[in-house]
Design an enzyme around this catalytic site. Structure first.
Site, PDB file in Angstrom:
ATOM      1  N   ASP A   1      67.542 123.061 166.599  1.00  0.00           N
ATOM      2  CA  ASP A   1      66.944 123.751 165.461  1.00  0.00           C
ATOM      3  C   ASP A   1      65.436 123.489 165.381  1.00  0.00           C
ATOM      4  O   ASP A   1      64.937 122.484 165.902  1.00  0.00           O
ATOM      5  CB  ASP A   1      67.577 123.270 164.154  1.00  0.00           C
ATOM      6  CG  ASP A   1      68.948 123.860 163.908  1.00  0.00           C
ATOM      7  OD1 ASP A   1      69.472 124.555 164.801  1.00  0.00           O
ATOM      8  OD2 ASP A   1      69.502 123.610 162.824  1.00  0.00           O
TER       9      ASP A   1
ATOM     10  N   HIS B   1      67.354 118.627 167.327  1.00  0.00           N
ATOM     11  CA  HIS B   1      66.132 119.344 166.981  1.00  0.00           C
ATOM     12  C   HIS B   1      65.143 119.203 168.142  1.00  0.00           C
ATOM     13  O   HIS B   1      64.903 118.073 168.591  1.00  0.00           O
ATOM     14  CB  HIS B   1      65.503 118.790 165.702  1.00  0.00           C
ATOM     15  CG  HIS B   1      66.321 119.038 164.469  1.00  0.00           C
ATOM     16  ND1 HIS B   1      67.419 118.269 164.145  1.00  0.00           N
ATOM     17  CD2 HIS B   1      66.212 119.984 163.500  1.00  0.00           C
ATOM     18  CE1 HIS B   1      67.950 118.726 163.023  1.00  0.00           C
ATOM     19  NE2 HIS B   1      67.249 119.765 162.610  1.00  0.00           N
TER      20      HIS B   1
END
Length: 257
Positions: free
Chosen positions: A74, A220
């Site tokens: 993400d 991430h």
């Protein structure tokens, strides 16, 4: 099944019963406060547990006994760590899903194109990823998600079908925006917490301990620890018999319009 609709029905009935009882048998006001607190706690849980399916269904894993998992990232693309993540994935021949932020797509178009060109899946993670995104109106959310779609289309000529809510937060307005955009919402069932855990060994231990068939792992590509942890995690998974497949294959869903 505990969801927003059923919860509202139960608490409306409960409130009506309390009011009727209160007419002839006065209740302490504290009972109303307690009911309100319980209701608020349920809504909080439903909003912040991405796998609760409280407001709408979100696919968080595959129901399978096969030792297959999917990697997802993400908040990118970002010049600091995304290139390193891509290099690691290429060296290990590991596909992944990148849920990107639209404003970062515009800032890093060539890097974003590289993500797509190297065979990874692209999903919508909003355009702004604003701190108060979950307080937006449904209309403003829809505009935000469409802006991400447009930024993506400009670079690679495709529009995403998959959407992951910023911060994993859900509510009725996000449900409306998802329905308006005809997205397939996707979550995770292994959250690395790599934006919080900076110790690489603790981070690796957390994700390897949680590994299971059908898992969707959340990382991430903006987290400092990931370039060090990712190769070790991939090796651990494969050494334990797991195959890393792309998210759309694992979940058997379409990635693009």
């Amino acid at each position: 099944m505990l969801n927003f609709r059923n919860t509202n029905i139960v608490f409306v009935v409960l409130l009506a019963a309390m009011i009727i009882y209160d007419v002839n048998n006065p209740l302490s006001f504290y009972w109303y406060i307690i009911a309100g607190i319980v209701y608020s706690l349920i809504l909080f849980w439903g909003s912040y547990d991405v796998g609760s399916n409280f407001y709408f269904d979100i696919i968080c894993s595959a129901k399978t006994d096969k030792k297959q998992i999917a990697l997802s990232f993400d908040d990118g693309p970002a010049n600091e760590f995304t290139p390193q993540v891509l290099q690691i994935l290429q060296e290990h021949n590991a596909p992944a899903a990148f849920f990107c932020i639209g404003k970062r797509v515009q800032e890093n178009e060539q890097l974003f194109k590289r993500v797509y060109d190297e065979g990874h899946l692209i999903g919508n993670h909003s355009y702004s990823h604003a701190t108060w995104f979950d307080l937006y109106s449904a209309s403003k959310m829809s505009d935000d998600l469409k802006a991400m779609d447009d930024a993506m289309y400009k670079v690679i000529g495709r529009r995403p079908k998959l959407f992951r809510p910023p911060y994993g937060v859900t509510n009725p307005n996000i449900k409306k925006a998802v329905m308006n955009g005809r997205y397939t919402p996707v979550g995770w069932n292994i959250r690395s917490l790599d934006t919080v855990i900076t110790d690489e060994q603790k981070l690796l231990a957390k994700v390897t301990k949680a590994l299971k068939p059908g898992a969707v792992v959340l990382f991430h590509d903006t987290a400092k620890a990931i370039p060090a942890v990712l190769p070790a995690f991939i090796s651990y998974a494969r050494n334990n018999g797991y195959e890393i497949v792309r998210l759309d294959k694992l979940l058997n869903i379409e990635a693009y319009e």
